[in-house]
Design a protein around this motif. Structure first.
Motif, PDB file in Angstrom:
ATOM      1  N   ALA A 120       3.882   0.665   4.772  1.00 56.64           N
ATOM      2  CA  ALA A 120       2.734   1.572   4.927  1.00 56.64           C
ATOM      3  C   ALA A 120       2.864   2.416   6.190  1.00 56.64           C
ATOM      4  N   GLY A 121       3.391   1.819   7.259  1.00 58.04           N
ATOM      5  CA  GLY A 121       3.497   2.537   8.527  1.00 58.04           C
ATOM      6  C   GLY A 121       4.500   3.673   8.510  1.00 58.04           C
ATOM      7  N   VAL A 122       5.413   3.641   7.520  1.00 57.37           N
ATOM      8  CA  VAL A 122       6.391   4.736   7.381  1.00 57.37           C
ATOM      9  C   VAL A 122       6.128   5.480   6.075  1.00 57.37           C
ATOM     10  N   ASN A 123       4.849   5.449   5.638  1.00 51.14           N
ATOM     11  CA  ASN A 123       4.401   6.183   4.447  1.00 51.14           C
ATOM     12  C   ASN A 123       5.208   5.837   3.193  1.00 51.14           C
ATOM     13  N   GLY A 124       5.580   4.560   3.083  1.00 53.39           N
ATOM     14  CA  GLY A 124       6.267   4.094   1.883  1.00 53.39           C
ATOM     15  C   GLY A 124       7.734   4.439   1.800  1.00 53.39           C
ATOM     16  N   SER A 125       8.308   4.990   2.842  1.00 52.23           N
ATOM     17  CA  SER A 125       9.712   5.401   2.816  1.00 52.23           C
ATOM     18  C   SER A 125      10.640   4.212   3.035  1.00 52.23           C
ATOM     19  N   SER A 126      11.402   3.871   2.008  1.00 56.62           N
ATOM     20  CA  SER A 126      12.345   2.752   2.120  1.00 56.62           C
ATOM     21  C   SER A 126      13.443   3.059   3.130  1.00 56.62           C
ATOM     22  N   MET A 127      13.904   4.302   3.164  1.00 54.57           N
ATOM     23  CA  MET A 127      14.983   4.671   4.082  1.00 54.57           C
ATOM     24  C   MET A 127      14.515   4.599   5.534  1.00 54.57           C
ATOM     25  N   ALA A 128      13.290   5.063   5.780  1.00 52.75           N
ATOM     26  CA  ALA A 128      12.751   4.990   7.142  1.00 52.75           C
ATOM     27  C   ALA A 128      12.571   3.535   7.543  1.00 52.75           C
ATOM     28  N   GLY A 197      -0.056 -14.333  -6.929  1.00 56.75           N
ATOM     29  CA  GLY A 197      -0.565 -13.186  -7.687  1.00 56.75           C
ATOM     30  C   GLY A 197      -0.416 -11.851  -7.008  1.00 56.75           C
ATOM     31  N   ASN A 198       0.098 -11.826  -5.776  1.00 52.50           N
ATOM     32  CA  ASN A 198       0.292 -10.562  -5.061  1.00 52.50           C
ATOM     33  C   ASN A 198       1.789 -10.251  -5.037  1.00 52.50           C
ATOM     34  N   GLY A 199       2.248  -9.503  -6.032  1.00 54.06           N
ATOM     35  CA  GLY A 199       3.679  -9.230  -6.138  1.00 54.06           C
ATOM     36  C   GLY A 199       4.147  -8.032  -5.352  1.00 54.06           C
ATOM     37  N   ALA A 200       3.227  -7.295  -4.726  1.00 55.81           N
ATOM     38  CA  ALA A 200       3.597  -6.080  -4.000  1.00 55.81           C
ATOM     39  C   ALA A 200       4.667  -6.304  -2.932  1.00 55.81           C
ATOM     40  N   PRO A 201       4.583  -7.389  -2.111  1.00 56.67           N
ATOM     41  CA  PRO A 201       5.583  -7.569  -1.063  1.00 56.67           C
ATOM     42  C   PRO A 201       7.014  -7.703  -1.575  1.00 56.67           C
ATOM     43  N   LEU A 202       7.187  -8.140  -2.827  1.00 58.65           N
ATOM     44  CA  LEU A 202       8.534  -8.303  -3.379  1.00 58.65           C
ATOM     45  C   LEU A 202       9.217  -6.963  -3.615  1.00 58.65           C
ATOM     46  N   GLU A 203       8.415  -5.930  -3.840  1.00 53.72           N
ATOM     47  CA  GLU A 203       8.972  -4.617  -4.161  1.00 53.72           C
ATOM     48  C   GLU A 203       9.796  -4.040  -3.015  1.00 53.72           C
ATOM     49  N   CYS A 204       9.361  -4.283  -1.785  1.00 52.84           N
ATOM     50  CA  CYS A 204      10.096  -3.739  -0.641  1.00 52.84           C
ATOM     51  C   CYS A 204      10.892  -4.808   0.104  1.00 52.84           C
ATOM     52  N   LEU A 205      10.955  -6.014  -0.459  1.00 51.30           N
ATOM     53  CA  LEU A 205      11.668  -7.110   0.204  1.00 51.30           C
ATOM     54  C   LEU A 205      13.129  -6.778   0.512  1.00 51.30           C
TER      55      LEU A 205
END
Length: 227
Positions: A120-128, A197-205
């Motif tokens: 969230a702090g890098v506006n969702g940018s995986s590269m950042a 039930g909160n799978g969101a953290p796995l997406e950017c793991l």
């Protein structure tokens, strides 16, 4: 076997104290108080464990640190594999303990996900996010390699120096990625949160696994070149 158990306990402690503090006080960079408390919770966890299990396992409690030590020629491949397994198990135990305590006590999780890392702090940018984790882990691991070098003259203050470095790394990184610099610390809470039930953290793991490992590898190669 004792050193693997020590790594498991150390990583569990890091997750319980660090992520637990984040869950309790939040990490709002604007308000600042919880932000600083969380940074110190992670750093002081390292200090506590360095003087508790440092003489048993070296107190890596972080796969990235173990990778840096491996590439520096200071540990065997077998030990590296078992260290990483022990660290991940410890992180899972720590995250499950937090989930149980907060649910049983009906305590609100201010992070919304067991202190998991996010982008969230890098506006969702995986590269950042990847770059942040590479840079911060590089700083942390090269500090550890220097402090634990045979040429170092820090004496009994080594654990304190490393812990304070982790505090500094978190002060910058919390507002960007939540600061991982530790694949196990990210893995445990993300998996337990997903099981709840909160799978969101796995997406950017993957960012918080590969970023720290790349940063650690760079630190090891550059430190060896400079030493």
């Amino acid at each position: 076997m004792k050193k693997y158990v020590a790594e498991c306990i150390g990583t569990m402690t890091l997750v319980v104290l660090g992520c637990g503090t984040a869950m309790l006080v939040g990490c709002d960079a604007v308000l600042g108080g919880g932000y600083i408390l969380t940074a110190f919770a992670f750093g002081l966890s390292i200090v506590a464990m360095a003087y508790s299990i440092g003489n048993i396992s070296g107190c890596h409690i972080n796969p990235a640190v173990s990778l840096g030590v491996l590439l520096s020629g200071r540990m065997s491949g077998k030990d590296f594999v078992y260290y990483v397994i022990a660290q991940c198990i410890g992180a899972l135990i720590g995250a499950e303990l937090l989930a149980t305590i907060f649910v049983m006590g009906n305590v609100p999780d201010m992070t919304g996900g067991l202190g998991t890392n996010g982008l969230a702090g890098v506006n969702g940018s995986s590269m950042a996010g990847l770059l942040v984790e590479i840079v911060l882990t590089f700083i942390f691991v090269i500090n550890i390699l220097g402090v634990t070098s045979d040429k170092a003259k820090h004496g009994s203050f080594g654990g304190l120096v490393i812990g304070l470095t982790l505090v500094g790394v978190h002060i910058l990184g919390i507002g960007l990625t939540g600061t991982s610099v530790n694949p196990a610390r990210s893995f445990g809470p993300a998996v337990v949160a997903a099981a709840g039930g909160n799978g969101a953290p796995l997406e950017c793991l993957p960012v918080f696994i590969f970023g720290p490992l790349i940063g650690a590898a760079l630190a090891a190669f550059i430190y060896k070149a400079l030493e």
